[in-house]
Write an enzyme that holds these catalytic residues in place. Structure first.
Site, short mmCIF file in Angstrom:
data_model
loop_
_atom_site.label_atom_id
_atom_site.label_comp_id
_atom_site.label_asym_id
_atom_site.label_seq_id
_atom_site.Cartn_x
_atom_site.Cartn_y
_atom_site.Cartn_z
CD GLU A 242 -3.28 -0.97 1.74
OE1 GLU A 242 -3.60 0.19 2.06
OE2 GLU A 242 -4.02 -1.95 1.93
CG HIS B 226 -3.10 3.91 1.33
ND1 HIS B 226 -3.40 3.29 2.52
CD2 HIS B 226 -2.90 5.23 1.60
CE1 HIS B 226 -3.39 4.21 3.49
NE2 HIS B 226 -3.10 5.38 2.96
CE LYS C 114 -4.74 8.08 4.49
NZ LYS C 114 -3.35 7.86 4.91
#
Length: 253
Positions: free
Chosen positions: A87, A144, A171
């Site tokens: 990530e 991510h 997130k």
């Protein structure tokens, strides 16, 4: 949207908060960067421990460095993050070692908040979230994608999944290739902001994504990452530029 308090800041109210990453690779660098970060007056410091190889191989060294950081930053909130290689991090760790490291971070309370990545064994993630809450650490759960922006329904699903797993803050960061990619992320952010109670953090990376780093208050993202010197992700703005842009875009009710 409910709010989440991390030491002396509150995510989910007012303008998006600004975090600055500390990407020092040894203790001397880390402490030097900590002083520079304090001087820049962000809302939060993210300690990216994946840059600190010596600390990852020796938990006692990590603990010792964390105490020295706290003396420097005083009451500034600290988010501790080990970003895995998959990530966008800089160190390779096996899944078990990653999860064990997070457990040690929590049990030794190396910061005020901890980043826990979504894509690991679900029951272990649930256990770590509960452990963090037992130790009064805020959990920022993350995902991510450095290759692309996933379809909107995928982004929405992942952020909602983090909320279901009892993360305090959710997130998502991803890499756009077109303006449409940026719009997909912003649309997903707005949709999730309306659907869940958690504060959320989203950003598109690279030059195309810079607009998402300053427009959080419009679409629902509650924190952005600015740099003091060295950046930790492509497209990251300096804290000065980020603060100026946020002030310019400030919403006045």
């Amino acid at each position: 949207m409910s709010t989440v308090k991390i030491r002396n800041i509150v995510l989910g109210e007012g303008q998006p908060k600004i975090a600055v990453p500390n990407v020092g690779t040894n203790e001397e660098e880390i402490l030097s960067f900590a002083k520079e970060i304090v001087a820049a007056k962000p809302d939060l410091m993210e300690w990216r421990i994946d840059y600190y190889a010596a600390g990852i191989s020796d938990i006692n060294k990590l603990i010792s460095t964390s105490k020295k950081i706290r003396q420097i930053v005083d009451n500034l909130p600290i988010l501790v993050t080990f970003r895995t290689k998959n990530e966008g991090g800089v160190l390779e760790l096996s899944d078990d070692n990653y999860l064990n490291l997070l457990q040690a971070i929590i049990e030794n309370r190396l910061g005020d908040a901890i980043d826990i990545e979504l894509f690991h064994e679900e029951e272990k993630i649930k256990s770590l979230v509960q452990l963090a809450h037992n130790y009064n650490l805020v959990v920022i759960m993350s995902n991510h994608d450095f290759e692309k922006v996933p379809p909107k329904d995928v982004i929405v699903f992942r952020l909602k999944k983090m909320s279901e797993l009892q993360a305090d803050v959710v997130k998502m960061a991803c890499m756009p290739h077109t303006a449409k990619d940026v719009l997909i992320l912003l649309e997903a952010t707005n949709e999730v902001h309306q659907a869940i109670e958690n504060p959320l953090i989203t950003m598109a990376m690279g030059d195309l994504g810079k607009v998402t780093r300053v427009s959080g208050q419009v679409f629902g993202s509650s924190l952005s990452f600015g740099a003091v010197g060295k950046t930790s992700a492509p497209g990251q703005l300096s804290i000065t530029d980020l603060r100026n842009a946020e002030n310019y875009l400030a919403l006045h009710n």
